[in-house]
Design a protein around this motif. Structure first.
Motif, PDB file in Angstrom:
ATOM      1  N   ARG A  13       0.857  -1.192   0.000  1.00 24.44           N
ATOM      2  CA  ARG A  13       0.000   0.000   0.000  1.00 24.44           C
ATOM      3  C   ARG A  13       0.892   1.240   0.000  1.00 24.44           C
ATOM      4  NH1 ARG A  13      -5.271   0.598   1.358  1.00 24.44           N
ATOM      5  NH2 ARG A  13      -5.321  -1.362   2.551  1.00 24.44           N
ATOM      6  N   ASN A  14       0.608   2.165  -0.909  1.00 28.02           N
ATOM      7  CA  ASN A  14       1.365   3.403  -0.983  1.00 28.02           C
ATOM      8  C   ASN A  14       1.101   4.256   0.253  1.00 28.02           C
ATOM      9  OD1 ASN A  14       1.702   6.431  -1.927  1.00 28.02           O
ATOM     10  ND2 ASN A  14       2.921   5.168  -3.313  1.00 28.02           N
ATOM     11  N   LYS A  15       2.160   4.743   0.867  1.00 25.78           N
ATOM     12  CA  LYS A  15       2.031   5.469   2.124  1.00 25.78           C
ATOM     13  C   LYS A  15       1.279   6.786   1.975  1.00 25.78           C
ATOM     14  CE  LYS A  15       6.305   3.518   4.006  1.00 25.78           C
ATOM     15  NZ  LYS A  15       7.670   3.793   4.509  1.00 25.78           N
ATOM     16  N   ALA A  52      -0.429  -5.414  -6.095  1.00 21.25           N
ATOM     17  CA  ALA A  52       0.000  -6.787  -5.845  1.00 21.25           C
ATOM     18  C   ALA A  52       1.043  -7.155  -6.881  1.00 21.25           C
ATOM     19  CB  ALA A  52      -1.180  -7.749  -5.914  1.00 21.25           C
ATOM     20  N   LEU A  53       2.195  -7.631  -6.420  1.00 22.18           N
ATOM     21  CA  LEU A  53       3.289  -8.012  -7.316  1.00 22.18           C
ATOM     22  C   LEU A  53       3.508  -9.513  -7.230  1.00 22.18           C
ATOM     23  CD1 LEU A  53       5.852  -5.125  -6.652  1.00 22.18           C
ATOM     24  CD2 LEU A  53       4.117  -5.296  -8.461  1.00 22.18           C
ATOM     25  N   ARG A  54       3.485 -10.164  -8.383  1.00 21.53           N
ATOM     26  CA  ARG A  54       3.614 -11.618  -8.446  1.00 21.53           C
ATOM     27  C   ARG A  54       5.063 -12.023  -8.212  1.00 21.53           C
ATOM     28  NH1 ARG A  54      -1.042 -15.062  -8.961  1.00 21.53           N
ATOM     29  NH2 ARG A  54      -0.129 -17.148  -8.875  1.00 21.53           N
ATOM     30  N   ASP A  96       4.202   0.228   1.970  1.00 21.37           N
ATOM     31  CA  ASP A  96       4.169  -0.699   3.100  1.00 21.37           C
ATOM     32  C   ASP A  96       3.685  -2.064   2.638  1.00 21.37           C
ATOM     33  OD1 ASP A  96       4.973   1.113   5.133  1.00 21.37           O
ATOM     34  OD2 ASP A  96       2.933   1.928   5.228  1.00 21.37           O
ATOM     35  N   THR A  97       4.300  -3.121   3.127  1.00 20.30           N
ATOM     36  CA  THR A  97       3.804  -4.468   2.858  1.00 20.30           C
ATOM     37  C   THR A  97       2.533  -4.700   3.668  1.00 20.30           C
ATOM     38  OG1 THR A  97       6.051  -5.284   2.492  1.00 20.30           O
ATOM     39  CG2 THR A  97       4.343  -6.928   2.949  1.00 20.30           C
ATOM     40  N   VAL A  98       1.452  -5.113   2.996  1.00 22.64           N
ATOM     41  CA  VAL A  98       0.167  -5.287   3.686  1.00 22.64           C
ATOM     42  C   VAL A  98      -0.356  -6.714   3.646  1.00 22.64           C
ATOM     43  CG1 VAL A  98      -0.609  -2.897   3.574  1.00 22.64           C
ATOM     44  CG2 VAL A  98      -0.997  -4.397   1.610  1.00 22.64           C
TER      45      VAL A  98
END
Length: 428
Positions: A196-198, A205-207, A267-269
């Motif tokens: 998520r962009n801060k 989502a990146l594969r 941020d990793t969500v």
């Protein structure tokens, strides 16, 4: 029997046709249960009276139960299985339980699976009581499969548990109906990470690397359809500052062009191993964005209050209903399309058998040999006859976005445009 028996001695004696992987490790930490019965008779008699079970079937069930209880080793190991099953779902355990038949049962082995599940009800209810969960959340849950199971037994002497893993959710009081939909804890294990962009709060989502996709962004080989000329493999190039990978378009396909993000800005969500709530769709009316949102919000509140040890990151599900190809054959205002638009949809390696079953009534249905009645059947049949195929997709909704369901928190107009541009491109 107070002394703990050796695992190998138990399984050598019981001769189960199959046991879940990893069950030996669970047995190592098991504290023996010294109870002398598997199912309390008051509970059992109450069930029989509630469903008007005839005397011959009562005698049959009681005889099968006593066969288990009088066999000291089978009884001992069955109590272990009940103990493990009653907490497996909330632990998001990887053990996959299914029908079990112990070879040591000479008379009523065919009833073992049902009695094993039935044995889970009372201890599961006690767990609910210990958590302070109001009775209305769980008192009817075990009866959903139980009613059908007893009806089969009475009407046709059918003792088989048709879908043991699914029914186990209910007998162990692990699944909850909150407004319109069912929810149960689930460990997320798919091969991508969400960020998520801060600043903008945009989600991407990146594969992960090493998977092959057709040029239409679906897994190469799904439905036995391959794309030798246009397929591509996903990459994941990460250094101290940046990640370059293939983005999952929330319309349910992987983009061939890579995307680069600055790690300091995101941020990793959601990542592999996180806990989510599996979202299940009962049949019936009310499949709308508003009901989805309300149910998800209720689920967040429920699990925060009664299962605070679970760190819920969001919701996950897979279904034929999420196949965005349906938006090509249905009206944009249809509930199926409107609900799809609220999710971050992504491709999995599941073809169109679920759609064939739910739409045409058979997992391998051929639309050419079926009388088409509904508009969905006719539209889906025409699509398939043209040489195109549907897919089962999965979806994610992050916990922080549940209250935004109804306003398309993930899918943009550009995403929809790119979907229409790329869909079925491997057939061109």
């Amino acid at each position: 029997m107070n002394q703990k028996l050796e695992y190998k001695a138990c399984i050598d004696y019981c001769k189960f046709d199959q046991l879940p992987k990893g069950i030996e490790e669970k047995y190592a930490t098991y504290e023996p249960d010294n109870s002398e019965i598997l199912i309390h008779r008051d509970f059992l008699y109450g069930i029989w009276n509630q469903y008007n079970i005839p005397e011959d079937k009562r005698e049959l069930l009681l005889s099968a139960l006593e066969e288990i209880e009088k066999d000291s080793v089978l009884f001992y190991f069955t109590k272990f299985l009940v103990d493990d099953m009653c907490s497996a779902r909330n632990r998001c355990d990887e053990d996959f339980y299914t029908n079990l038949t112990p070879g040591c049962m000479k008379k009523h082995g065919d009833l073992y699976s049902f009695l094993l599940l039935l044995s889970c009800v009372v201890p599961s209810i006690k767990q609910m009581e210990n958590r302070g969960i109001p009775k209305e959340y769980y008192e009817k849950i075990p009866h959903q499969p139980l009613k059908n199971q007893l009806e089969k037994l009475v009407k046709s002497n059918d003792t088989k548990v048709s879908d043991f893993p699914w029914d186990m959710n209910f007998y162990t009081c692990s699944i909850f109906l909150l407004d319109r939909f069912f929810f149960i804890p689930y460990r997320f294990e798919d091969n991508f990470t969400m960020f998520r962009n801060k600043i903008s709060q945009r989600v991407i989502a990146l594969r992960h690397a090493g998977e092959e996709f057709r040029r239409d962004g679906q897994r190469d080989g799904i439905n036995d359809v391959f794309d030798k000329k246009g397929k591509f493999a996903t990459i994941w190039d990460e250094n101290e500052d940046f990640i370059t990978a293939n983005r999952i378009n929330p319309m349910g396909f992987v983009e061939k062009e890579t995307t680069t993000i600055n790690k300091s800005e995101w941020d990793t969500v959601l990542e592999k191993g996180d806990t989510v709530l599996a979202f299940h769709i009962p049949s019936g009316p009310g499949y709308t964005p508003d009901r989805v949102r309300n149910s998800m919000e209720l689920a967040i509140e429920f699990y925060q209050e009664y299962f605070p040890e679970l760190t819920i990151k969001g919701f996950w599900s897979e279904s034929w209903l999420y196949d965005t190809r349906l938006s090509l054959i249905l009206n944009e205002s249809s509930n199926i399309v409107q609900v799809q638009r609220q999710f971050y949809n992504y491709p999995i390696f599941e073809g169109d058998s679920m759609l064939r079953y739910e739409t045409f009534g058979d997992w391998k249905a051929d639309p050419d040999s079926i009388l088409l009645k509904t508009s969905l059947q006719k539209a889906a049949a025409e699509y398939i006859k043209s040489g195109r195929r549907f897919n089962t997709l999965s979806m994610v909704v992050l916990k922080e976005d549940a209250n935004k369901v109804g306003s398309m928190p993930y899918i943009t107009n550009e995403d929809m445009r790119r979907f229409k541009e790329i869909v079925d491109s491997h057939l061109q």
